[in-house]
Design a protein around this motif. Sequence first.
Motif, mmCIF file in Angstrom:
data_model
loop_
_atom_site.group_PDB
_atom_site.id
_atom_site.type_symbol
_atom_site.label_atom_id
_atom_site.label_comp_id
_atom_site.label_asym_id
_atom_site.label_seq_id
_atom_site.Cartn_x
_atom_site.Cartn_y
_atom_site.Cartn_z
ATOM 1 N N PHE A 152 8.237 16.063 8.777
ATOM 2 C CA PHE A 152 8.801 15.643 10.058
ATOM 3 C C PHE A 152 8.772 14.113 10.178
ATOM 4 C CE2 PHE A 152 8.562 14.663 14.575
ATOM 5 C CZ PHE A 152 9.614 15.411 15.081
ATOM 6 N N VAL A 153 7.635 13.515 9.852
ATOM 7 C CA VAL A 153 7.504 12.052 9.934
ATOM 8 C C VAL A 153 8.490 11.377 8.988
ATOM 9 C CG1 VAL A 153 5.979 10.101 9.407
ATOM 10 C CG2 VAL A 153 5.124 12.033 10.746
ATOM 11 N N LEU A 154 8.567 11.863 7.757
ATOM 12 C CA LEU A 154 9.493 11.251 6.798
ATOM 13 C C LEU A 154 10.948 11.420 7.232
ATOM 14 C CD1 LEU A 154 7.761 12.234 3.449
ATOM 15 C CD2 LEU A 154 8.021 9.921 4.386
ATOM 16 N N LEU B 107 8.405 14.133 -2.366
ATOM 17 C CA LEU B 107 7.983 13.383 -1.183
ATOM 18 C C LEU B 107 7.339 12.053 -1.558
ATOM 19 C CD1 LEU B 107 6.700 16.268 1.111
ATOM 20 C CD2 LEU B 107 8.903 15.087 1.152
ATOM 21 N N GLY B 108 6.666 12.010 -2.708
ATOM 22 C CA GLY B 108 6.131 10.741 -3.185
ATOM 23 C C GLY B 108 7.240 9.731 -3.439
ATOM 24 N N LEU B 109 8.346 10.211 -3.970
ATOM 25 C CA LEU B 109 9.493 9.320 -4.181
ATOM 26 C C LEU B 109 10.187 8.972 -2.864
ATOM 27 C CD1 LEU B 109 10.922 10.878 -7.455
ATOM 28 C CD2 LEU B 109 9.661 8.718 -7.202
ATOM 29 N N VAL B 110 10.273 9.918 -1.951
ATOM 30 C CA VAL B 110 10.868 9.647 -0.641
ATOM 31 C C VAL B 110 10.068 8.577 0.095
ATOM 32 C CG1 VAL B 110 11.268 10.647 1.658
ATOM 33 C CG2 VAL B 110 12.020 11.875 -0.388
ATOM 34 N N MET B 111 8.745 8.600 -0.053
ATOM 35 C CA MET B 111 7.913 7.598 0.621
ATOM 36 C C MET B 111 8.330 6.179 0.253
ATOM 37 S SD MET B 111 4.076 9.211 0.314
ATOM 38 C CE MET B 111 3.273 7.796 1.052
ATOM 39 N N ARG B 112 8.910 6.003 -0.906
ATOM 40 C CA ARG B 112 9.322 4.675 -1.364
ATOM 41 C C ARG B 112 10.616 4.215 -0.711
ATOM 42 N NH1 ARG B 112 7.754 4.598 -7.749
ATOM 43 N NH2 ARG B 112 5.702 5.533 -7.453
ATOM 44 N N THR B 113 11.307 5.116 -0.030
ATOM 45 C CA THR B 113 12.624 4.783 0.516
ATOM 46 C C THR B 113 12.623 4.569 2.022
ATOM 47 O OG1 THR B 113 13.306 7.079 0.920
ATOM 48 C CG2 THR B 113 13.676 6.192 -1.305
ATOM 49 N N PRO C 127 15.023 4.253 7.223
ATOM 50 C CA PRO C 127 15.110 3.918 5.804
ATOM 51 C C PRO C 127 14.721 2.446 5.578
ATOM 52 C CG PRO C 127 17.244 4.655 6.652
ATOM 53 C CD PRO C 127 16.305 4.613 7.794
ATOM 54 N N ALA C 128 14.190 2.198 4.416
ATOM 55 C CA ALA C 128 13.858 0.823 4.019
ATOM 56 C C ALA C 128 15.021 0.311 3.167
ATOM 57 C CB ALA C 128 12.564 0.800 3.208
ATOM 58 N N TYR C 129 15.623 -0.760 3.621
ATOM 59 C CA TYR C 129 16.718 -1.366 2.875
ATOM 60 C C TYR C 129 16.229 -2.660 2.258
ATOM 61 C CZ TYR C 129 19.655 1.851 5.473
ATOM 62 O OH TYR C 129 20.201 2.973 6.007
ATOM 63 N N ASP C 130 16.499 -2.828 0.997
ATOM 64 C CA ASP C 130 16.144 -4.127 0.395
ATOM 65 C C ASP C 130 17.339 -5.077 0.558
ATOM 66 O OD1 ASP C 130 16.499 -3.044 -3.086
ATOM 67 O OD2 ASP C 130 17.968 -3.207 -1.498
ATOM 68 N N MET D 72 0.812 -1.205 0.000
ATOM 69 C CA MET D 72 0.000 0.000 0.000
ATOM 70 C C MET D 72 0.856 1.271 0.000
ATOM 71 S SD MET D 72 -3.149 -0.641 -0.374
ATOM 72 C CE MET D 72 -4.198 0.650 0.208
ATOM 73 N N ARG D 73 2.071 1.179 0.565
ATOM 74 C CA ARG D 73 2.936 2.354 0.556
ATOM 75 C C ARG D 73 3.144 2.847 -0.869
ATOM 76 N NH1 ARG D 73 8.717 1.138 2.488
ATOM 77 N NH2 ARG D 73 8.826 0.316 0.410
ATOM 78 N N ALA D 74 3.369 1.929 -1.797
ATOM 79 C CA ALA D 74 3.564 2.300 -3.199
ATOM 80 C C ALA D 74 2.297 2.936 -3.771
ATOM 81 C CB ALA D 74 3.969 1.084 -4.017
ATOM 82 N N HIS D 75 1.136 2.450 -3.349
ATOM 83 C CA HIS D 75 -0.130 3.014 -3.817
ATOM 84 C C HIS D 75 -0.238 4.492 -3.429
ATOM 85 C CE1 HIS D 75 -4.406 3.485 -4.582
ATOM 86 N NE2 HIS D 75 -4.559 3.868 -3.321
#
Length: 162
Positions: free
Chosen positions: A148-150, A72-78, A155-158, A1-4
């Motif tokens: 602030f939240v972001l 920020l949309g791209l940051v949400m993916r990281t 970070p999300a590490y794959d 859902m994060r990607a959505h």
Amino acid sequence: MRAHYSNLLIKHGLAAMLVGLFGGFLLAFSMVGGASISPLPVFFQFELPGPDSGWRILHVGTLMNGIMALALGLVMRTVHLSDRRARLIFLGIAIAIWGNFCFYLFGMFAPNHGLSIEANRLGEASVAGALAYIPAILAAVTSIWAVFVLLFTEPAYDAQSK
């Protein structure tokens, strides 16, 4: 859902940029007092309400809000975000984009520039001032919260990046 929610935010950013680009035409029409159909020598004379500076702010500000949403949309993916947190960030930035647009649009017609609901040293209170101020305050609060939240989310590490 994060990607959505990231995708939705990117779409809102692109929509804001499109509105900002159309705002550039309105700025040009305001500056020259009408519209021409170049290269034909046809000119339709008319006056847009509001000052040139107001249309410039709407044009540039809405473009910048679109860029903010894209970033920020791209940051949400990281970063690691729960679905709920991703949804709230999306909603916060979407409110910021369109709340700021309302501020730019209605603020140019407000004697107090939409910087307060009541009269201030810039001018008297008005409906336009309230229609600019209320969305702008929501925009400020929600965008500050989302950034602030972001900023403080892990970070999300794959598996490939470790």
